[in-house]
Design an enzyme around this catalytic site. Sequence first.
Site, PDB file in Angstrom:
ATOM      1  N   ASP A 255       0.901  -1.143   0.000  1.00  0.00           N
ATOM      2  CA  ASP A 255       0.000   0.000   0.000  1.00  0.00           C
ATOM      3  C   ASP A 255       0.949   1.203   0.000  1.00  0.00           C
ATOM      4  O   ASP A 255       1.946   1.209   0.728  1.00  0.00           O
ATOM      5  CB  ASP A 255      -0.847  -0.006   1.272  1.00  0.00           C
ATOM      6  N   SER A 256       0.679   2.207  -0.779  1.00  0.00           N
ATOM      7  CA  SER A 256       1.683   3.274  -0.925  1.00  0.00           C
ATOM      8  C   SER A 256       1.922   4.038   0.363  1.00  0.00           C
ATOM      9  O   SER A 256       2.917   4.746   0.489  1.00  0.00           O
ATOM     10  CB  SER A 256       1.317   4.222  -2.068  1.00  0.00           C
ATOM     11  N   SER A 257       1.037   3.905   1.319  1.00  0.00           N
ATOM     12  CA  SER A 257       1.280   4.542   2.620  1.00  0.00           C
ATOM     13  C   SER A 257       2.499   3.928   3.296  1.00  0.00           C
ATOM     14  O   SER A 257       3.090   4.533   4.190  1.00  0.00           O
ATOM     15  CB  SER A 257       0.069   4.373   3.537  1.00  0.00           C
TER      16      SER A 257
ATOM     17  N   THR B 143      -2.232   5.320  -4.903  1.00  0.00           N
ATOM     18  CA  THR B 143      -2.453   6.742  -5.175  1.00  0.00           C
ATOM     19  C   THR B 143      -2.082   7.636  -3.992  1.00  0.00           C
ATOM     20  O   THR B 143      -1.783   8.810  -4.183  1.00  0.00           O
ATOM     21  CB  THR B 143      -3.938   6.996  -5.525  1.00  0.00           C
ATOM     22  N   ASP B 144      -2.109   7.071  -2.785  1.00  0.00           N
ATOM     23  CA  ASP B 144      -1.942   7.932  -1.610  1.00  0.00           C
ATOM     24  C   ASP B 144      -0.631   8.709  -1.605  1.00  0.00           C
ATOM     25  O   ASP B 144      -0.608   9.881  -1.235  1.00  0.00           O
ATOM     26  CB  ASP B 144      -2.059   7.100  -0.324  1.00  0.00           C
TER      27      ASP B 144
HETATM   28  N1  LIG Z   1      -6.052   4.177  -4.360  1.00  0.00           N
HETATM   29  C1  LIG Z   1      -4.982   3.730  -3.727  1.00  0.00           C
HETATM   30  O1  LIG Z   1      -4.103   3.202  -4.352  1.00  0.00           O
HETATM   31  C2  LIG Z   1      -4.885   3.950  -2.250  1.00  0.00           C
HETATM   32  C3  LIG Z   1      -4.037   2.992  -1.511  1.00  0.00           C
HETATM   33  N2  LIG Z   1      -4.212   3.132  -0.113  1.00  0.00           N
HETATM   34  C4  LIG Z   1      -2.557   3.209  -1.804  1.00  0.00           C
HETATM   35  O2  LIG Z   1      -2.123   4.307  -1.866  1.00  0.00           O
HETATM   36  O3  LIG Z   1      -1.839   2.266  -1.935  1.00  0.00           O
END
Ligand SMILES: NC(=O)C[C@H](N)C(=O)O
Length: 655
Positions: free
Chosen positions: A142-144, A174-175
């Site tokens: 997860d990008s977080s 996306t994060d």
């Molecule tokens: N839409 C996403 O990809 C969000 C996800 N939590 C991420 O950043 O990995």
Amino acid sequence: MAEYSRPNTLGRALSHPTLIETNDVSPPNVQLHPRRRRKLSSCSSVENLDRVSSPSPANESRVLVINTGGTIGMTLRDTGYAPKANALVESLRKLPILHDELYARQTYLYEYYKLENTLVLPPSKLNKRIIYTILEYSPLLDSSNMTTDDWGRIGKDIEKNYENFDGFVILHGTDTMAYTASALSFMCEHLGKPIVLTGSQVPIYELRNDGRDNLLGALLIAGQFVIPEVCLYFYNKLYRGNRVTKVDAGSFNAFTSPNLPPLATAEVDFKINWDTVWRANTTAKFQVRTELNRNVGLLRLFPGITSSTVRAFLQPPMQGVVLETYGSGNAPDNRPDLLEELSKATNSGVIIVNCTQCLRGTVSASYATGRVLMEAGLLAGGDMTPEAALSKLSYVLAKKELTLDAQKKMMAQNLRGEMSADLEGAKLCLSDSRFIQVIAKSLSVSCKEELEAIRDALTPSLACAAAKIGDTEALVALKEMGSDLRLGDFDGRTPLHVAACEGHLRLVQYLLNQGASVHAKDRYGDTPLCNAVRFRHKDVVRLLRKTGAHFSREQLEEAGSELCSLAASGDKEGLDIWRIAGADLTRPGYDGKTAIEVAQAAGNKDVVEVLNSYMNSKTMPVFDELNEYDEYNNDDDEEEENGAAIEFTAKPALL
Ligand SMILES: NC(=O)C[C@H](N)C(=O)O
């Protein structure tokens, strides 16, 4: 039976399209492109992407997809959405818009690349086949959960495979995608190929999702257009990676680039905004700088923030901070405690960049509350996003070979299109000699009448601009393209007027040699001689006089009052300039008094003496050119001229 006509490049050895059973792609019926055939026998490693060189047929391009994780490849578990390993390739293989199995088998794609994770898109509208290989990271994140180490890993993988692929797609959550995109944009030095980050808000495995479109668009861009930037593709738009920020957690339209329009939009066709596309303008080779400084941070101002919070934040080992300020870069100017903490930090070598909290706009020094931050040693971050400013700091501060000053300078530079040039600098500056020369050169490339008309329209402004800064080379360039350097601008001011005002002696010489007229009058009736007198450039006055310049009868009459006023203020130098310029120092002013009478009344003895000696010698010629010229040659109280050495060949005096 299904009809399958192979693309020309692949079927070069065949004279006719061949009918092949959909499920029968056995070797005898298919001809490989000769280059691919050769490769098949030489490539043995399944794992090593490096060993597979670029594809053969001209209508194919190769894209490396690095899957780092993110929602695009997630499934719903008890704990919520989480990435699913080793699932993406298999699932894409079953999606006809993202993989053409028939083509892959007919052309021995798998055997050739020996990479099971290689897929191929159906032909694009531009008749391109994009072959893409997926490199999946483990664990998928997860990008977080991503850190600067993950940025380094992506960078290294791109570098390792740079020559084997035409473009790169990074699948990413996306994060924190805006941070990764910004960081990669700086880390990738001298980039010549597209790197496109994308992901989705809904997993690609779900019925309604944005992942398929995003991946497809990113692949088509990376495989078809040489946009040498780190970009981010989302919801039909391609953005510069270091300009984006995530603005919506629940919409497919999750990103925006507030200060720069998209580089491309996916409409019926892809529309590339080539004017906006960044050009590295370099001949250096691509390389990735993976060293990043982690002692950086983002600090957002808020009303009532305490100085102890700021102090704590700026403590060592902090080396670089992005201060998110109000509006156009403002902070309270009634908080000396706060400003002192900031000053202390900048004095001790912390680089603090001032970025606005606003989504759109730039920091400027228009408010007192903004200026105090500059006084505290902050750097203006222009219209950089906080994400870009932070990753730029991290990149720049890792350049240990640079001094602190050089690092600050680099922070203020636009390295990868992350900031717009500040408005002052962005103005087309006519007094920039490079600009003049570039224009001169570009206009001379064609001899069409229209171009000549443009040239003639621009010449006076350009020549006056060159004259203003004493740029003889620029004038020579203009002359070479056939410009008439005698032409005046809107106000009738010629380059000679301007050079006379500025006291550029050599340029005046040059212009006179080119036939510039000493008698040209601007709209105020002033000649170059009037200008040189006004700005007290003795040498220029002498040279103009030598070339035949003189005051008009009216100007001489009006000079009386000016002379009286100089005499009243004891301005000997001013009077001398008028003398050299050919004025009659005995001419009375508007009230009938002469300069010497005024000087006597004012008790300016020196002036009286000078004027007396002038009166005594008045029977002599007003102006002794030869003596004056000698004087001019030895006189060094004028500004040092650095123009090209032009022989002094002024015309004989006409007096
Ligand atoms: N839409 C996403 O990809 C969000 C996800 N939590 C991420 O950043 O990995």
